[in-house]
Design a protein around this motif. Structure first.
Motif, PDB file in Angstrom:
ATOM      1  N   GLN A  36      -4.936  11.782  -0.033  1.00 50.35           N
ATOM      2  CA  GLN A  36      -4.416  10.481  -0.219  1.00 50.35           C
ATOM      3  C   GLN A  36      -5.373   9.481  -0.428  1.00 50.35           C
ATOM      4  O   GLN A  36      -6.136   9.298   0.286  1.00 50.35           O
ATOM      5  CB  GLN A  36      -3.409  10.124   0.857  1.00 50.35           C
ATOM      6  N   TYR A  50      -5.675   6.319  -0.778  1.00 50.27           N
ATOM      7  CA  TYR A  50      -5.539   5.112   0.202  1.00 50.27           C
ATOM      8  C   TYR A  50      -6.337   5.194   1.611  1.00 50.27           C
ATOM      9  O   TYR A  50      -6.505   4.240   2.065  1.00 50.27           O
ATOM     10  CB  TYR A  50      -4.255   4.412   0.505  1.00 50.27           C
ATOM     11  N   LYS A  73      -1.627   8.469  -4.301  1.00 49.27           N
ATOM     12  CA  LYS A  73      -2.092   7.035  -3.681  1.00 49.27           C
ATOM     13  C   LYS A  73      -1.736   7.102  -2.209  1.00 49.27           C
ATOM     14  O   LYS A  73      -2.624   6.752  -1.472  1.00 49.27           O
ATOM     15  CB  LYS A  73      -1.289   5.779  -4.110  1.00 49.27           C
ATOM     16  N   ALA A  86      -6.674   2.587   6.119  1.00 46.94           N
ATOM     17  CA  ALA A  86      -6.163   2.484   4.624  1.00 46.94           C
ATOM     18  C   ALA A  86      -6.356   1.290   3.773  1.00 46.94           C
ATOM     19  O   ALA A  86      -6.329   0.137   4.430  1.00 46.94           O
ATOM     20  CB  ALA A  86      -4.751   3.039   4.362  1.00 46.94           C
ATOM     21  N   ARG A 133      -2.125  -1.462  -1.931  1.00 52.35           N
ATOM     22  CA  ARG A 133      -2.120  -1.175  -3.294  1.00 52.35           C
ATOM     23  C   ARG A 133      -2.989  -2.452  -3.979  1.00 52.35           C
ATOM     24  O   ARG A 133      -2.655  -3.532  -3.886  1.00 52.35           O
ATOM     25  CB  ARG A 133      -0.777  -1.359  -4.066  1.00 52.35           C
ATOM     26  N   LEU A 148      -7.881   0.075  -4.946  1.00 54.77           N
ATOM     27  CA  LEU A 148      -7.318   1.379  -4.670  1.00 54.77           C
ATOM     28  C   LEU A 148      -7.319   2.165  -5.910  1.00 54.77           C
ATOM     29  O   LEU A 148      -7.518   3.713  -6.137  1.00 54.77           O
ATOM     30  CB  LEU A 148      -5.941   1.399  -4.248  1.00 54.77           C
ATOM     31  N   TYR A 202      -9.090   5.808  -6.376  1.00 54.11           N
ATOM     32  CA  TYR A 202      -8.342   7.060  -7.161  1.00 54.11           C
ATOM     33  C   TYR A 202      -9.178   7.538  -8.205  1.00 54.11           C
ATOM     34  O   TYR A 202      -9.242   8.752  -8.265  1.00 54.11           O
ATOM     35  CB  TYR A 202      -7.096   6.472  -7.688  1.00 54.11           C
TER      36      TYR A 202
END
Length: 322
Positions: free
Chosen positions: A172, A174, A196, A206, A209, A213, A217
């Protein structure tokens, strides 16, 4: 517009909390009228209750030249017998896909097959599934759950992958820990799915959005490819998809993976360009939590859910892939 965005964020947070309310889930299950209404909304994201429903959806999507993942929905199963039953269902799914000659990936939460009861049970169940899948061409993939479970999930995964190489793992983006987790997989073979992240996590664990991020990613995708892994870019974010494509990573073992029923138009466009696209299909009767997550991760899906409920008949997302 800002008020709409603020409302959608509040709705997403509320749905993430509702998803964990066992009392609300029980109320839905014992109220036929409410259960029926929500099932109409869930039908957009869940292929059906049975293995046959999932396989039929997969068969039709393979016919449309999509790759497929299949998941028997379930998590946080604390009874050992129920965990064993879930593993038996997954083993039967592997066997049926192999019998039918369907190339597929089978995904699952470790907490569905033992982690919520006992780590050793999870290891044993995962190894059993890996041995069942050996030589079939069916690929196993471990999903990721809340960050409180991440250490245990990775520990179980590493132990199983040391004996049965090739099992996939989900990460993940985030979570602040994830770059280190990926680095810690160096030397352990197997593909990686990068998402995400959709769980409600503490702010210190974390990032939300944001452009930051997306950059993280992309760096995770690059790092996973540098480790020689096949990578599933599991997102519906078109900006992020375009950024991945612009970096020339297509053809290096990278594919796009989209959830069943979400953005079939995007899946079709990507496939038409010639990009490898996988559709992640779910089945099973534990659809309540899954429905809440799908709406929470993209609040405008709430409007679609209301429309599906009001429409009087269950959605048919497969028709949108044709």
């Amino acid at each position: 517009m800002n008020r709409i965005i603020e409302w959608e964020c509040q709705a997403a947070d509320a749905l993430k909390s509702i998803a964990r309310r066992q009392d609300l889930k029980a109320q839905v299950e014992r109220t036929p009228a409410l259960n029926g209404l929500l099932r109409r909304a869930a039908a957009r994201y869940v292929a059906g209750d049975s293995r046959e429903d999932g396989i039929e959806a997969g068969r039709r999507l393979l016919g449309q030249e999509y790759a497929i993942s299949l998941e028997y929905i379930g998590e946080n199963t604390q009874d050992a017998e129920a965990c064993e039953a879930a593993a038996e269902e997954l083993a039967a799914l592997v066997g049926e896909l192999w019998r039918l000659g369907m190339a597929a990936r089978v995904s699952f939460d470790l907490s569905h097959i033992g982690l919520a009861a006992d780590d050793e049970l999870a290891v044993a169940q995962l190894l059993g599934l890996a041995r069942r899948a050996r030589g079939t061409g069916i690929e196993l993939f471990v999903s990721m759950e809340e960050s409180a479970k991440t250490d245990r999930i990775l520990a179980v995964y590493k132990r199983a992958a040391a004996e049965e190489p090739g099992i996939g793992i989900t990460l993940q983006a985030y979570l602040n820990r994830t770059p280190g987790d990926l680095a810690g997989l160096e030397g352990i073979g197997g593909p990686v799915r990068i998402v995400k992240g959709a769980y409600r996590e503490p702010e210190e664990a974390a990032i939300g959005r944001s452009e930051a991020l997306n950059e993280r990613y992309l760096s995770l995708v690059e790092a996973a490819l540098a480790q020689g892994r096949r990578v599933s870019v599991a997102t519906h974010d078109e900006t992020l998809i375009e950024a991945v494509a612009a970096r020339g990573w297509i053809g290096q073992g990278l594919e796009f993976e989209l959830l069943y029923g979400i953005r079939p138009d995007l899946a079709g466009r990507l496939k038409a360009i010639g990009y490898p696209v996988r559709v992640y299909i779910t089945y099973g009767d534990e659809w309540y939590l899954y429905l809440c997550h799908r709406i929470a991760e993209f609040p405008p899906n709430l409007y679609r859910a209301i429309a599906d409920i009001a429409g009087g008949t269950a959605a048919d997302p497969l028709s949108e892939y044709e």
